[in-house]
Design an enzyme around this catalytic site. Structure first.
Site, PDB file in Angstrom:
ATOM      1  N   VAL A  60      36.060 -52.199 139.692  1.00 17.43           N
ATOM      2  CA  VAL A  60      37.055 -51.655 138.764  1.00 17.43           C
ATOM      3  C   VAL A  60      37.316 -50.167 138.984  1.00 17.43           C
ATOM      4  O   VAL A  60      38.213 -49.606 138.349  1.00 17.43           O
ATOM      5  CB  VAL A  60      36.628 -51.883 137.300  1.00 17.43           C
ATOM      6  N   TYR A  61      36.568 -49.510 139.850  1.00 20.98           N
ATOM      7  CA  TYR A  61      36.798 -48.080 140.068  1.00 20.98           C
ATOM      8  C   TYR A  61      38.158 -47.891 140.737  1.00 20.98           C
ATOM      9  O   TYR A  61      38.433 -48.434 141.807  1.00 20.98           O
ATOM     10  CB  TYR A  61      35.707 -47.487 140.960  1.00 20.98           C
ATOM     11  N   GLY A  62      38.993 -47.113 140.070  1.00 15.91           N
ATOM     12  CA  GLY A  62      40.334 -46.889 140.593  1.00 15.91           C
ATOM     13  C   GLY A  62      41.151 -48.160 140.682  1.00 15.91           C
ATOM     14  O   GLY A  62      42.064 -48.255 141.505  1.00 15.91           O
ATOM     15  N   GLY A  99      40.203 -50.926 141.881  1.00 18.83           N
ATOM     16  CA  GLY A  99      39.940 -51.529 143.190  1.00 18.83           C
ATOM     17  C   GLY A  99      40.158 -50.569 144.344  1.00 18.83           C
ATOM     18  O   GLY A  99      39.729 -50.840 145.480  1.00 18.83           O
ATOM     19  N   LYS A 131      29.669 -53.434 142.186  1.00 15.33           N
ATOM     20  CA  LYS A 131      29.385 -54.098 140.913  1.00 15.33           C
ATOM     21  C   LYS A 131      30.534 -55.035 140.560  1.00 15.33           C
ATOM     22  O   LYS A 131      31.663 -54.872 141.035  1.00 15.33           O
ATOM     23  CB  LYS A 131      29.222 -53.079 139.779  1.00 15.33           C
TER      24      LYS A 131
END
Length: 327
Positions: free
Chosen positions: A52-54, A56, A80
């Site tokens: 979920v960072y950015g 994807g 994660k």
């Protein structure tokens, strides 16, 4: 850089990890490349990201840099799964969601396996054994080498780790748990850290610099360009700008003056060398910031400094967090 084992497993990683929370959002490909190169040149191996960072983009950026900039085999790539952009259900630990998310992460990363795969948070509506089965399936298929969890409370971690240990050879031992831990946030010391130490689970501290506050840059106000000045991240920083936090930051700054170093290095060395800690995960805006953090490798805090910092930041432990006989 010194390498440490993740819990009671054979996986070894650098004792400082590189975080990618801002990659693809506030950190572009050029700055990400500079950070990864500086990290690798310093002997760093553990690079931590999440699906979920950015949205994807962090995984995508890291994937573009693997092999082109740094040999894939030189890194311990950790990601994660489990967080979902749903206001009614923040976490999905179902087997179906997790395995699909892993496949999507591998595509973005451009690799056929990750060294460490972590459940991003506990899902209260999915049976824990179903969530953990996804880890077992991922490891047995070869798509994941080692498994861990993140943001599990003490009882949740103890239950998960014990379940996995109940069938050795069939279930995957948890290598680590990733939790926020710093001089400004020592809550894990109540139950999470004792459980991790007892069960052989390594701790990966996130936000080891107290969301940037322990660097001392907020002592005289909020500097422009900082997380605290960002509309999106200001609420993330604000809880650590109170009077109690200020006293801890002042103590760190005093220690840094006495050691002729920086508050960043003092705060990072303190958490890096706490019992049970494998590698604090450090995020930076640019390679210059990261290089300052990596220079902590040469610093070990004197015992009297550690004790003073322990005292000024000590959390309150009362029943039942403490041995009842000492109360």
């Amino acid at each position: 850089m010194e390498q440490r084992h993740l819990g009671r497993t054979g996986l070894r990683a650098s004792r400082i990890g590189l975080g990618t929370l801002t990659w693809g959002r506030h950190t572009d490909e050029h700055d990400a490349a500079d950070q990864l190169k500086a990290f690798w040149d310093a002997g760093g191996t553990l690079v931590d990201t999440a699906d979920v960072y950015g949205g994807g983009e962090a995984e995508y950026l890291l994937g573009r840099l693997l092999d082109n900039l740094v040999p894939r085999q030189d890194l311990v790539v950790a990601t994660k799964a489990g967080s979902v952009p749903d206001p009614y259900r923040r976490f999905d630990g179902s087997r179906g969601h997790l395995l699909a998310a892993l496949d999507a992460s591998l595509r973005r990363l451009g690799t056929d396996y990750v060294d460490l795969w972590q459940i991003h948070a506990f899902d209260p509506v999915t049976p824990l054994e179903e969530t953990l089965q996804a880890l077992d399936l991922a490891v047995s298929s070869g798509r994941v080498r080692y498994a861990g969890v993140s943001n599990f409370s003490g009882w949740q971690l103890a239950k998960a780790a014990t379940w996995q240990l109940a069938a050795p050879g069939l279930r995957t031992r948890l290598a680590c748990t990733q939790m926020e831990y710093s001089l400004l946030q020592r809550g894990v010391e109540r139950e999470v850290l004792p459980a991790a130490l007892d069960l052989g689970v390594g701790l990966l501290p996130s936000s080891p610099l107290g969301r940037g506050v322990l660097t001392g840059k907020y002592r005289t106000g909020t500097p422009s360009g900082s997380r605290g000045a960002s509309e999106q991240l200001a609420p993330f920083v604000e809880p650590y700008l109170d009077e109690a936090a200020g006293r801890i930051v002042d103590a760190v700054a005093t220690a840094a003056d006495g050691l002729a170093t920086t508050p960043l290095q003092v705060a990072l060395a303190w958490v890096r060398d706490r019992p049970g800690v494998v590698a604090p995960i450090v995020g930076a805006r640019n390679a210059q910031q990261l290089t300052e953090a990596l220079s902590v490798e040469a610093l070990s805090l004197p015992d009297e400094i550690c004790q003073a910092l322990d005292d000024v930041s000590a959390p309150v432990h009362r029943y039942p967090d403490q041995d009842w006989s000492t109360l």
